[in-house]
Design an enzyme around this catalytic site. Sequence first.
Site, PDB file in Angstrom:
ATOM      1  N   GLU A   1       0.834  -1.210   0.000  1.00 52.89           N
ATOM      2  CA  GLU A   1       0.000   0.000   0.000  1.00 52.89           C
ATOM      3  C   GLU A   1       0.869   1.260   0.000  1.00 52.89           C
ATOM      4  O   GLU A   1       0.770   2.092   0.908  1.00 52.89           O
ATOM      5  CB  GLU A   1      -0.898  -0.002   1.244  1.00 52.89           C
ATOM      6  CG  GLU A   1      -1.770  -1.238   1.369  1.00 52.89           C
ATOM      7  CD  GLU A   1      -2.447  -1.351   2.737  1.00 52.89           C
ATOM      8  OE1 GLU A   1      -2.122  -0.552   3.649  1.00 52.89           O
ATOM      9  OE2 GLU A   1      -3.301  -2.233   2.890  1.00 52.89           O
TER      10      GLU A   1
ATOM     11  N   TYR B   1       0.273  13.901   0.759  1.00 54.17           N
ATOM     12  CA  TYR B   1      -0.223  14.504   1.997  1.00 54.17           C
ATOM     13  C   TYR B   1      -0.130  16.032   1.951  1.00 54.17           C
ATOM     14  O   TYR B   1       0.092  16.683   2.961  1.00 54.17           O
ATOM     15  CB  TYR B   1       0.528  13.937   3.207  1.00 54.17           C
ATOM     16  CG  TYR B   1       0.469  12.421   3.255  1.00 54.17           C
ATOM     17  CD1 TYR B   1      -0.742  11.775   3.500  1.00 54.17           C
ATOM     18  CD2 TYR B   1       1.595  11.633   3.011  1.00 54.17           C
ATOM     19  CE1 TYR B   1      -0.819  10.388   3.512  1.00 54.17           C
ATOM     20  CE2 TYR B   1       1.526  10.241   3.020  1.00 54.17           C
ATOM     21  CZ  TYR B   1       0.323   9.635   3.273  1.00 54.17           C
ATOM     22  OH  TYR B   1       0.252   8.263   3.283  1.00 54.17           O
TER      23      TYR B   1
ATOM     24  N   GLY C   1       2.132   4.936  -0.592  1.00 58.73           N
ATOM     25  CA  GLY C   1       1.529   6.229  -0.916  1.00 58.73           C
ATOM     26  C   GLY C   1       2.618   7.244  -1.209  1.00 58.73           C
ATOM     27  O   GLY C   1       2.873   7.641  -2.340  1.00 58.73           O
TER      28      GLY C   1
ATOM     29  N   TYR D   1       3.617  18.122  11.632  1.00 58.64           N
ATOM     30  CA  TYR D   1       4.647  17.112  11.942  1.00 58.64           C
ATOM     31  C   TYR D   1       6.049  17.704  11.980  1.00 58.64           C
ATOM     32  O   TYR D   1       7.028  16.945  11.892  1.00 58.64           O
ATOM     33  CB  TYR D   1       4.657  16.011  10.871  1.00 58.64           C
ATOM     34  CG  TYR D   1       3.317  15.492  10.442  1.00 58.64           C
ATOM     35  CD1 TYR D   1       2.523  14.733  11.306  1.00 58.64           C
ATOM     36  CD2 TYR D   1       2.847  15.733   9.162  1.00 58.64           C
ATOM     37  CE1 TYR D   1       1.303  14.248  10.894  1.00 58.64           C
ATOM     38  CE2 TYR D   1       1.622  15.239   8.736  1.00 58.64           C
ATOM     39  CZ  TYR D   1       0.853  14.500   9.608  1.00 58.64           C
ATOM     40  OH  TYR D   1      -0.355  14.016   9.197  1.00 58.64           O
TER      41      TYR D   1
ATOM     42  N   CYS E   1      -3.269  33.714  10.903  1.00 56.72           N
ATOM     43  CA  CYS E   1      -2.980  34.379  12.181  1.00 56.72           C
ATOM     44  C   CYS E   1      -2.661  33.388  13.283  1.00 56.72           C
ATOM     45  O   CYS E   1      -3.389  33.308  14.285  1.00 56.72           O
ATOM     46  CB  CYS E   1      -4.165  35.215  12.601  1.00 56.72           C
ATOM     47  SG  CYS E   1      -4.752  36.212  11.247  1.00 56.72           S
TER      48      CYS E   1
ATOM     49  N   ARG F   1       1.827  19.954   6.623  1.00 54.60           N
ATOM     50  CA  ARG F   1       2.842  19.038   7.161  1.00 54.60           C
ATOM     51  C   ARG F   1       3.875  19.725   8.076  1.00 54.60           C
ATOM     52  O   ARG F   1       4.195  19.190   9.130  1.00 54.60           O
ATOM     53  CB  ARG F   1       3.547  18.270   6.037  1.00 54.60           C
ATOM     54  CG  ARG F   1       2.582  17.458   5.149  1.00 54.60           C
ATOM     55  CD  ARG F   1       3.271  16.446   4.251  1.00 54.60           C
ATOM     56  NE  ARG F   1       3.881  15.399   5.046  1.00 54.60           N
ATOM     57  CZ  ARG F   1       5.147  15.319   5.332  1.00 54.60           C
ATOM     58  NH1 ARG F   1       6.000  16.192   4.822  1.00 54.60           N
ATOM     59  NH2 ARG F   1       5.616  14.361   6.103  1.00 54.60           N
TER      60      ARG F   1
HETATM   61  N1  LLP Z   1      -1.593   1.818   4.416  1.00 55.38           N
HETATM   62  C1  LLP Z   1      -2.139   2.241   5.563  1.00 55.38           C
HETATM   63  C2  LLP Z   1      -3.020   1.338   6.317  1.00 55.38           C
HETATM   64  C3  LLP Z   1      -1.843   3.532   6.033  1.00 55.38           C
HETATM   65  O1  LLP Z   1      -2.374   3.959   7.187  1.00 55.38           O
HETATM   66  C4  LLP Z   1      -0.989   4.380   5.294  1.00 55.38           C
HETATM   67  C5  LLP Z   1      -0.674   5.719   5.747  1.00 55.38           C
HETATM   68  C6  LLP Z   1      -0.456   3.892   4.086  1.00 55.38           C
HETATM   69  C7  LLP Z   1      -0.773   2.605   3.687  1.00 55.38           C
HETATM   70  C8  LLP Z   1       0.456   4.708   3.218  1.00 55.38           C
HETATM   71  O2  LLP Z   1       1.650   5.026   3.865  1.00 55.38           O
HETATM   72  P1  LLP Z   1       2.843   5.700   3.032  1.00 55.38           P
HETATM   73  O3  LLP Z   1       3.339   4.694   2.042  1.00 55.38           O
HETATM   74  O4  LLP Z   1       2.316   6.919   2.352  1.00 55.38           O
HETATM   75  O5  LLP Z   1       3.841   6.032   4.069  1.00 55.38           O
HETATM   76  N2  LLP Z   1      -0.148  12.603   6.835  1.00 55.38           N
HETATM   77  C9  LLP Z   1       1.134  12.031   7.167  1.00 55.38           C
HETATM   78  C10 LLP Z   1       1.237  10.582   6.752  1.00 55.38           C
HETATM   79  C11 LLP Z   1       0.155   9.717   7.325  1.00 55.38           C
HETATM   80  C12 LLP Z   1       0.217   8.284   6.885  1.00 55.38           C
HETATM   81  C13 LLP Z   1      -0.988   7.556   7.313  1.00 55.38           C
HETATM   82  N3  LLP Z   1      -1.096   6.214   6.844  1.00 55.38           N
HETATM   83  C14 LLP Z   1       2.245  12.865   6.566  1.00 55.38           C
HETATM   84  O6  LLP Z   1       1.970  13.894   5.943  1.00 55.38           O
HETATM   85  O7  LLP Z   1       3.424  12.544   6.729  1.00 55.38           O
END
Ligand code: LLP
Length: 424
Positions: free
Chosen positions: A278, A377, A280, A322, A348, A318
């Site tokens: 998965e 994101y 992203g 974070y 603000c 972000r």
């Molecule tokens: N699968 C599941 C079940 C997840 O919860 C996530 C991300 C992914 C796959 C994808 O993860 P990736 O390959 O993108 O790392 N908003 C945060 C990141 C939150 C990730 C949440 N879950 C940021 O801007 O860093």
Amino acid sequence: MNHFELLNGELACEGVPLTAIAAAVGTPVYVYSTATLRRHYEVFTNAFRKHPELGQPLVAYAVKANSNISVLKTLGDLGAGADTVSEGEIRRALAAGIPGERIVFSGVGKTEAEIAFALTSGVSEINVESEPEMLTVAKVAQGLGVRATIAIRVNPNVAAGGHAKIATGKAEDKFGVSFDEAARLYSNAANNAHLNPVGVACHIGSQITDLEPMRKAFTLMRGLVEKLRAQELKVERLDLGGGLGVPYFHMPDPPTPDDFAAVVAETIGGLGVQLAFEPGRVIAANAGVLLARVLHIHERPENRRFAVLDAAMNDLVRPAMYDAYHDIRPVRLRPGPLLAYDVVGPICETGDTFTRERMLPPLEAGDLVAFMSAGAYGASMSSEYNTRPLVPEVLVNGDQLAVVRPRPSYEDMLAREPVADWLT
Ligand code: LLP
């Protein structure tokens, strides 16, 4: 590698100068590169072709990273599946032409309506994260007269770096069940007429740049599959989640999809399961930038130099959320020594600060700057805080560009809110 390079002395996305996009669409605006999205998807899938013993995995792109329908369609047309966490994301994936059999539905809190939608729209697998959720899935499936295909999400209790707000794999985090609980739920599911357990799943966190925790988690997952099989349970699928990080700033040797696939081969090789991933961020982050304009430079001679932009934390949250680092590049480089800037938005609150005392080439009012690695994101987490119109999105393909989410007008924004009867 991405396709944001200098073209005739200024930053361009593939064949389109960012100044042309700013002129056509205004700023702030997200700009995505088709060639980069394709390349990242291909690099990820090709990494597994080098390990034929693993079979061809399902690469279910994590829609939450960048859920624009044109981005989903770009990836879906290459064969990508979709990892979704809401009915809205399932609808987006379907709208992008990704067939249900390549869609996985994850998330710790699915409503009955969402589960029913998933079951009736042909989603290939629901990843259940707890016993109550599994019972809800069984109940909804019974009501619909179907058998729900599920995987059990395990929390492997492995710490995997990254920011605390995006780590998911520790026992105290809200995701998934323990190994023992997974075995119990799996065998209960196998005896439930409305459930069809096909596999197990895990996802230990995001922006992971050390493969050791992955190696540890995958080894444990293998052990679970073997244990279930020893109990005569059929385990056909193994979903190892996403989480592979990207270099937001210079890193000497970030792990690549090839390194990741090698760890998978080492830990899972020969297990004979249909694998799913998965990813992203690793697909989308470096395929996009947030383009913004400097409104003015506010020098406070005694201590600070602020570059005030027309982009804010509602457009790219972000850094505020974070403490994330994004490289900031002027679209046209001005000559002169680097200067320390606090790069801020107009909202603000002090949290609306993208970076403090960053050494950057000289900036002046009207200059364009690009936040790099903002394709994941970024837009998907944007909001209309401060009644700022939702940031638009542009997709570039060679020398073509398309506005794939237009900036809403103020009229559209205000028209969404009917005034209560008693106030009119
Ligand atoms: N699968 C599941 C079940 C997840 O919860 C996530 C991300 C992914 C796959 C994808 O993860 P990736 O390959 O993108 O790392 N908003 C945060 C990141 C939150 C990730 C949440 N879950 C940021 O801007 O860093």
